[in-house]
Design a protein around this motif. Structure first.
Motif, PDB file in Angstrom:
ATOM      1  N   ILE A   1       0.842  -1.194   0.000  1.00  0.00           N
ATOM      2  CA  ILE A   1       0.000   0.000   0.000  1.00  0.00           C
ATOM      3  C   ILE A   1       0.875   1.241   0.000  1.00  0.00           C
ATOM      4  CG2 ILE A   1      -1.712   1.310   1.326  1.00  0.00           C
ATOM      5  CD1 ILE A   1      -2.764  -1.392   2.320  1.00  0.00           C
ATOM      6  N   ALA A   2       0.700   2.079  -1.010  1.00  0.00           N
ATOM      7  CA  ALA A   2       1.512   3.292  -1.149  1.00  0.00           C
ATOM      8  C   ALA A   2       0.736   4.565  -0.823  1.00  0.00           C
ATOM      9  CB  ALA A   2       2.062   3.382  -2.573  1.00  0.00           C
ATOM     10  N   ASP A   3      -0.555   4.427  -0.571  1.00  0.00           N
ATOM     11  CA  ASP A   3      -1.397   5.591  -0.278  1.00  0.00           C
ATOM     12  C   ASP A   3      -0.944   6.246   1.034  1.00  0.00           C
ATOM     13  OD1 ASP A   3      -3.341   7.458   0.182  1.00  0.00           O
ATOM     14  OD2 ASP A   3      -5.023   6.038   0.188  1.00  0.00           O
ATOM     15  N   PRO A   4      -0.464   7.510   1.000  1.00  0.00           N
ATOM     16  CA  PRO A   4       0.005   8.159   2.231  1.00  0.00           C
ATOM     17  C   PRO A   4      -1.120   8.446   3.222  1.00  0.00           C
ATOM     18  CG  PRO A   4      -0.027   9.723   0.411  1.00  0.00           C
ATOM     19  CD  PRO A   4      -0.305   8.380  -0.179  1.00  0.00           C
ATOM     20  N   LEU A   5      -2.373   8.420   2.760  1.00  0.00           N
ATOM     21  CA  LEU A   5      -3.515   8.693   3.635  1.00  0.00           C
ATOM     22  C   LEU A   5      -4.027   7.428   4.318  1.00  0.00           C
ATOM     23  CD1 LEU A   5      -5.516  11.236   1.431  1.00  0.00           C
ATOM     24  CD2 LEU A   5      -3.870  11.717   3.249  1.00  0.00           C
ATOM     25  N   PHE A   6      -3.483   6.289   3.942  1.00  0.00           N
ATOM     26  CA  PHE A   6      -3.921   5.036   4.558  1.00  0.00           C
ATOM     27  C   PHE A   6      -3.295   4.938   5.945  1.00  0.00           C
ATOM     28  CE2 PHE A   6      -3.870   0.456   5.369  1.00  0.00           C
ATOM     29  CZ  PHE A   6      -5.151   0.106   4.980  1.00  0.00           C
ATOM     30  N   ASN A   7      -4.147   4.830   6.982  1.00  0.00           N
ATOM     31  CA  ASN A   7      -3.638   4.792   8.357  1.00  0.00           C
ATOM     32  C   ASN A   7      -4.191   3.589   9.102  1.00  0.00           C
ATOM     33  OD1 ASN A   7      -6.292   5.480   9.286  1.00  0.00           O
ATOM     34  ND2 ASN A   7      -5.838   7.635   8.918  1.00  0.00           N
ATOM     35  N   ARG A   8      -3.690   3.363  10.305  1.00  0.00           N
ATOM     36  CA  ARG A   8      -4.064   2.158  11.049  1.00  0.00           C
ATOM     37  C   ARG A   8      -5.539   2.149  11.444  1.00  0.00           C
ATOM     38  NH1 ARG A   8      -0.911   5.138  14.698  1.00  0.00           N
ATOM     39  NH2 ARG A   8      -2.023   5.771  16.596  1.00  0.00           N
ATOM     40  N   GLN A   9      -6.156   3.361  11.576  1.00  0.00           N
ATOM     41  CA  GLN A   9      -7.571   3.388  11.943  1.00  0.00           C
ATOM     42  C   GLN A   9      -8.452   2.675  10.908  1.00  0.00           C
ATOM     43  OE1 GLN A   9      -5.602   6.100  12.620  1.00  0.00           O
ATOM     44  NE2 GLN A   9      -5.778   5.877  14.842  1.00  0.00           N
ATOM     45  N   LYS A  10      -7.978   2.618   9.652  1.00  0.00           N
ATOM     46  CA  LYS A  10      -8.749   1.942   8.613  1.00  0.00           C
ATOM     47  C   LYS A  10      -8.766   0.425   8.812  1.00  0.00           C
ATOM     48  CE  LYS A  10      -7.880   5.517   5.121  1.00  0.00           C
ATOM     49  NZ  LYS A  10      -9.233   6.061   5.156  1.00  0.00           N
ATOM     50  N   LEU A  11      -7.857  -0.070   9.654  1.00  0.00           N
ATOM     51  CA  LEU A  11      -7.774  -1.505   9.896  1.00  0.00           C
ATOM     52  C   LEU A  11      -8.385  -1.897  11.237  1.00  0.00           C
ATOM     53  CD1 LEU A  11      -4.123  -2.141   8.648  1.00  0.00           C
ATOM     54  CD2 LEU A  11      -6.252  -2.406   7.379  1.00  0.00           C
ATOM     55  N   ILE A  12      -9.038  -0.939  11.884  1.00  0.00           N
ATOM     56  CA  ILE A  12      -9.665  -1.172  13.179  1.00  0.00           C
ATOM     57  C   ILE A  12     -11.148  -0.834  13.087  1.00  0.00           C
ATOM     58  CG2 ILE A  12      -9.699  -0.522  15.623  1.00  0.00           C
ATOM     59  CD1 ILE A  12      -6.758   0.257  15.338  1.00  0.00           C
ATOM     60  N   ALA A  13     -11.996  -1.686  13.607  1.00  0.00           N
ATOM     61  CA  ALA A  13     -13.442  -1.417  13.652  1.00  0.00           C
ATOM     62  C   ALA A  13     -13.896  -1.485  15.101  1.00  0.00           C
ATOM     63  CB  ALA A  13     -14.208  -2.415  12.802  1.00  0.00           C
ATOM     64  N   LEU A  14     -14.596  -0.447  15.538  1.00  0.00           N
ATOM     65  CA  LEU A  14     -15.108  -0.376  16.902  1.00  0.00           C
ATOM     66  C   LEU A  14     -16.631  -0.402  16.880  1.00  0.00           C
ATOM     67  CD1 LEU A  14     -14.915   0.186  19.988  1.00  0.00           C
ATOM     68  CD2 LEU A  14     -14.783   2.628  19.420  1.00  0.00           C
ATOM     69  N   VAL A  15     -17.218  -1.362  17.582  1.00  0.00           N
ATOM     70  CA  VAL A  15     -18.674  -1.400  17.773  1.00  0.00           C
ATOM     71  C   VAL A  15     -18.930  -0.913  19.194  1.00  0.00           C
ATOM     72  CG1 VAL A  15     -20.751  -2.813  17.797  1.00  0.00           C
ATOM     73  CG2 VAL A  15     -18.906  -3.339  16.181  1.00  0.00           C
ATOM     74  N   SER A  16     -19.432   0.320  19.301  1.00  0.00           N
ATOM     75  CA  SER A  16     -19.587   0.955  20.611  1.00  0.00           C
ATOM     76  C   SER A  16     -21.014   0.820  21.113  1.00  0.00           C
ATOM     77  CB  SER A  16     -19.191   2.429  20.538  1.00  0.00           C
ATOM     78  OG  SER A  16     -20.093   3.140  19.711  1.00  0.00           O
ATOM     79  N   SER A  17     -21.273   1.395  22.295  1.00  0.00           N
ATOM     80  CA  SER A  17     -22.606   1.296  22.894  1.00  0.00           C
ATOM     81  C   SER A  17     -23.611   2.238  22.247  1.00  0.00           C
ATOM     82  CB  SER A  17     -22.523   1.595  24.401  1.00  0.00           C
ATOM     83  OG  SER A  17     -21.996   2.896  24.615  1.00  0.00           O
ATOM     84  N   ARG A  18     -23.131   3.172  21.430  1.00  0.00           N
ATOM     85  CA  ARG A  18     -24.017   4.097  20.701  1.00  0.00           C
ATOM     86  C   ARG A  18     -23.720   4.002  19.213  1.00  0.00           C
ATOM     87  NH1 ARG A  18     -26.171   8.599  23.699  1.00  0.00           N
ATOM     88  NH2 ARG A  18     -25.436   8.684  25.848  1.00  0.00           N
ATOM     89  N   HIS A  19     -24.750   4.158  18.408  1.00  0.00           N
ATOM     90  CA  HIS A  19     -24.515   4.300  16.974  1.00  0.00           C
ATOM     91  C   HIS A  19     -24.397   5.785  16.630  1.00  0.00           C
ATOM     92  CE1 HIS A  19     -28.506   5.845  15.977  1.00  0.00           C
ATOM     93  NE2 HIS A  19     -29.073   4.833  16.633  1.00  0.00           N
ATOM     94  N   HIS A  20     -23.931   6.060  15.435  1.00  0.00           N
ATOM     95  CA  HIS A  20     -23.771   7.441  14.994  1.00  0.00           C
ATOM     96  C   HIS A  20     -24.385   7.613  13.610  1.00  0.00           C
ATOM     97  CE1 HIS A  20     -21.174   8.305  18.427  1.00  0.00           C
ATOM     98  NE2 HIS A  20     -20.570   7.154  18.182  1.00  0.00           N
TER      99      HIS A  20
END
Length: 498
Positions: free
Chosen positions: A76-95
């Motif tokens: 992956i060469a995209d400079p905007l690709f960050n670790r948050q894109k590889l993490i999914a959080l299911v929280s107690s509230r939806h948005h």
């Protein structure tokens, strides 16, 4: 030794207003699936959000080897690709937001046909999720596995609490993350759905996704390999699950209820006496072609305490919306509330002032900018927030209810800055402050730790012991039902089955 996925070495974590963690150490290795346990306020949710990148790490060393490996593997060469894109959080509230993306949803929107049209369907929402590579959890696999196919045309605002939980899971899986973070994932699910989720989590782990979840010690699923015990925002013990003893996750002893103080609070305003709190005759509710309530009959007399039971999507929340004055279809049905026929000239506010109400939807949409004490005082006016100067007398009553439910230390804190469990207890206090003739508690113990659940149940039983209040209590957990409950109504597919 297994290679590291993530490593926090003595980190300091800050929010805008406070330090969340000092000298926090926590590692995840390949093949590990973690459960975070501990009392309310111990830092479980904050740790999940720290992993998700929602807070600033100002000291120590944080390493994310999973990200570097991923970038290298897929070139992956995209400079905007960050670790948050590889993490999914299911929280107690939806948005969720509306179709025009100008605002979030608001409470009661699901019952107002004009406003509910400005809402995405389940299908539209899921198609907006971007997947990472490789795509293991495809759209068809996710919708089938999470039983969302019959709901694809349904608008988000009209989903039940359990259906919303399944949708949030589906959206997280569609990202095909490396790390899946779950905040109390079993909350709001009926027994069958909890059993199915246990199997689903194993499937998720088998697909290569690493799981970190906050959960009560009694609800650790089979897939979990390691348990971290948190207390006072520190990881006090981390071990393999096979060595974990639930008794290690200590909770305070349930205190005796101050019966004299409770009676003084109940005597401030004695609820008006009614023969019949609620009578429904042959109730039918439809949304389009969908039949939600199918010829329901129900009578609740003054002083009766009812459990309203049934699986997710059975129609319980819709039934309660007819009682609480939120659903305009009440006018098209034969309903008596507080000895008066619905639609005979009473206002919504006439109804609400006689009801103390809390629900997952109220928790989801309640404004968060007020202080906790203001949130509770708003219960005197049945408004979602305090829109007038605080009344010293009402504020003092509110504070006394907070003391009774053990949350008075949060009185002046902003609602948004306290834990989800304290927020829920604030809304329960808000339902109690005016001593109404009817209490409606829709899944009131969601998000509460075992101590808070037991203490709240004792408060409810004492209120029922010393007053003639009516009670409607909804839960998916039999152990959460107060001893004072002595009647049951069970729904399934909108029909009364017991």
């Amino acid at each position: 030794m297994d290679s590291l996925i993530l490593s926090f070495g003595g980190i300091t974590v800050r929010s805008i207003t406070s330090i969340l963690f000092s000298d926090l150490c926590f590692d995840i290795h390949e093949g590990e699936q973690w459960a975070l346990v501990g009392p309310s306020g111990s830092g479980k949710t904050a740790l999940l959000e720290t992993i998700a990148g929602k807070f600033h790490i100002s000291g120590g060393e944080a390493k994310y080897p999973f990200f570097n490996k991923y970038v290298s593997r897929f070139e992956i060469a995209d400079p905007l690709f960050n670790r948050q894109k590889l993490i999914a959080l299911v929280s107690s509230r939806h948005h969720f937001r509306n179709l025009s993306n100008t605002s979030s949803f608001y409470y009661q929107q699901r019952f107002n046909s004009a406003d509910s049209e400005d809402v995405e369907t389940v299908e539209q929402y899921l198609h907006s999720i971007k997947s990472n590579t490789p795509v293991v959890w495809t759209y068809s696999r996710v919708t089938e596995r999470l039983r969302l196919t019959p709901l694809l045309g349904k608008q988000l605002i009209k989903l039940s609490n359990g259906e919303t939980k399944r949708l949030l899971f589906a959206a997280a899986l569609l990202k095909n993350p490396v790390l899946l973070l779950l905040d109390s994932p079993f909350t709001g699910l009926d027994a069958e759905s909890r059993k199915d989720l246990n199997y689903l989590l194993s499937e998720i782990a088998d697909s290569g996704i690493h799981i970190v979840m906050a959960t009560p010690p009694g609800e650790i699923p089979d897939v979990i390999t390691n348990v971290a015990i948190l207390q006072d925002r520190k990881v006090i013990k981390a071990e393999q699950k096979k060595y974990f003893d639930a008794a290690q996750a200590s909770y305070p002893e349930t205190a005796q209820i101050d019966a004299d103080e409770l009676n003084r609070l109940l005597a401030i305003h004695v609820a008006q006496t009614h023969k019949t709190l609620l009578e429904m005759k042959d109730i039918v509710i439809r949304y389009g072609d969908k039949l939600i309530l199918d010829h329901v009959n129900w009578v609740v007399a003054s002083g009766e305490r009812w459990a309203l039971l049934g699986p997710n999507g059975a129609g319980k929340s819709t039934l309660l919306s007819l009682v609480n004055g939120d659903n305009p279809q009440a006018y098209a049905n034969d309903i008596i509330l507080f000895d008066r026929k619905r639609g005979s000239g009473e206002s919504i506010w006439d109804i609400k002032k006689k009801i103390g109400f809390v629900s997952p939807e109220l928790f989801q949409y309640f404004p968060v900018s007020s202080s906790c004490l203001q949130v509770i005082e708003s219960g005197f006016y049945d408004t979602l927030g305090l829109f007038r100067p605080s009344d010293p007398f009402k504020a003092s009553i509110s504070k006394r209810w907070m003391e009774l439910l053990e949350i008075d230390a949060s009185a002046q804190k902003q609602f948004r800055n306290v834990s989800a469990s304290v927020q829920r207890l604030c809304l329960l206090c808000r339902a109690l402050v005016k001593n109404p003739p009817l209490l409606i508690f829709d899944e009131p113990c969601q998000g509460l730790d075992p101590h808070q659940q037991e203490h709240f149940k004792k408060v409810v039983d004492e209120i029922c012991k010393y007053s003639n209040v009516g009670l409607i209590y909804v839960t998916h957990y039999p152990h959460e039902i107060p001893e004072s409950v002595n009647h049951t109504l069970k729904l399934n597919d909108g029909k009364v089955v017991a």
